[in-house]
Design a protein around this motif. Sequence first.
Motif, PDB file in Angstrom:
ATOM      1  N   GLU A  49      90.636 -95.759 -45.568  1.00 44.95           N
ATOM      2  CA  GLU A  49      91.145 -96.554 -46.696  1.00 44.95           C
ATOM      3  C   GLU A  49      92.665 -96.445 -46.786  1.00 44.95           C
ATOM      4  OE1 GLU A  49      90.598 -99.380 -49.361  1.00 44.95           O
ATOM      5  OE2 GLU A  49      88.947 -98.421 -48.289  1.00 44.95           O
ATOM      6  N   LYS A  52      94.482 -98.686 -44.236  1.00 42.86           N
ATOM      7  CA  LYS A  52      94.638-100.085 -44.639  1.00 42.86           C
ATOM      8  C   LYS A  52      95.859-100.260 -45.532  1.00 42.86           C
ATOM      9  CE  LYS A  52      89.729-101.244 -44.547  1.00 42.86           C
ATOM     10  NZ  LYS A  52      88.568-101.630 -45.367  1.00 42.86           N
ATOM     11  N   THR A  53      96.017 -99.356 -46.484  1.00 45.43           N
ATOM     12  CA  THR A  53      97.157 -99.422 -47.402  1.00 45.43           C
ATOM     13  C   THR A  53      98.465 -99.208 -46.648  1.00 45.43           C
ATOM     14  OG1 THR A  53      95.758 -98.538 -49.142  1.00 45.43           O
ATOM     15  CG2 THR A  53      98.120 -98.474 -49.524  1.00 45.43           C
ATOM     16  N   VAL A  55      99.138 -99.733 -43.463  1.00 44.82           N
ATOM     17  CA  VAL A  55      99.448-100.876 -42.595  1.00 44.82           C
ATOM     18  C   VAL A  55     100.002-102.029 -43.424  1.00 44.82           C
ATOM     19  CG1 VAL A  55      98.412-102.647 -41.124  1.00 44.82           C
ATOM     20  CG2 VAL A  55      97.808-100.263 -40.799  1.00 44.82           C
ATOM     21  N   ARG A  56      99.399-102.268 -44.578  1.00 48.11           N
ATOM     22  CA  ARG A  56      99.872-103.339 -45.464  1.00 48.11           C
ATOM     23  C   ARG A  56     101.310-103.068 -45.909  1.00 48.11           C
ATOM     24  NH1 ARG A  56      96.619-102.706 -49.673  1.00 48.11           N
ATOM     25  NH2 ARG A  56      94.844-103.378 -48.459  1.00 48.11           N
ATOM     26  N   THR A  80      96.636 -95.076 -36.502  1.00 45.70           N
ATOM     27  CA  THR A  80      95.340 -95.603 -36.084  1.00 45.70           C
ATOM     28  C   THR A  80      94.670 -94.665 -35.083  1.00 45.70           C
ATOM     29  OG1 THR A  80      96.169 -97.843 -36.408  1.00 45.70           O
ATOM     30  CG2 THR A  80      94.161 -97.607 -35.106  1.00 45.70           C
TER      31      THR A  80
END
Length: 90
Positions: A49, A52-53, A55-56, A80
């Motif tokens: 989770e 994802k944050t 990378v954004r 990653t």
Amino acid sequence: MANHVQAKKRARQTVKKNQRNRYFRSTVRTAVKAVRAAVEKGEVAAAAEGLKTAVRNLDKAVTKGVLKRHTASRTISRLTVAVNRITAGK
């Protein structure tokens, strides 16, 4: 202190850009730190989770010109790999 109108305007713009850049750089560092902490603890769900944050936030920082494209790409790649490593281990 600036005396010319254009120099005063430039100084105001610099302050705004500095605040914006500091905000994006801070959010990126916090997100990356959270992912690395989750990876060290072995928390797979939190790491995924957080990735994802992160990378954004990294992509947004590149768009805003705060980070270079290759710097963000390298960071995303390393995070990653770390997350995939603990996911495969579980």
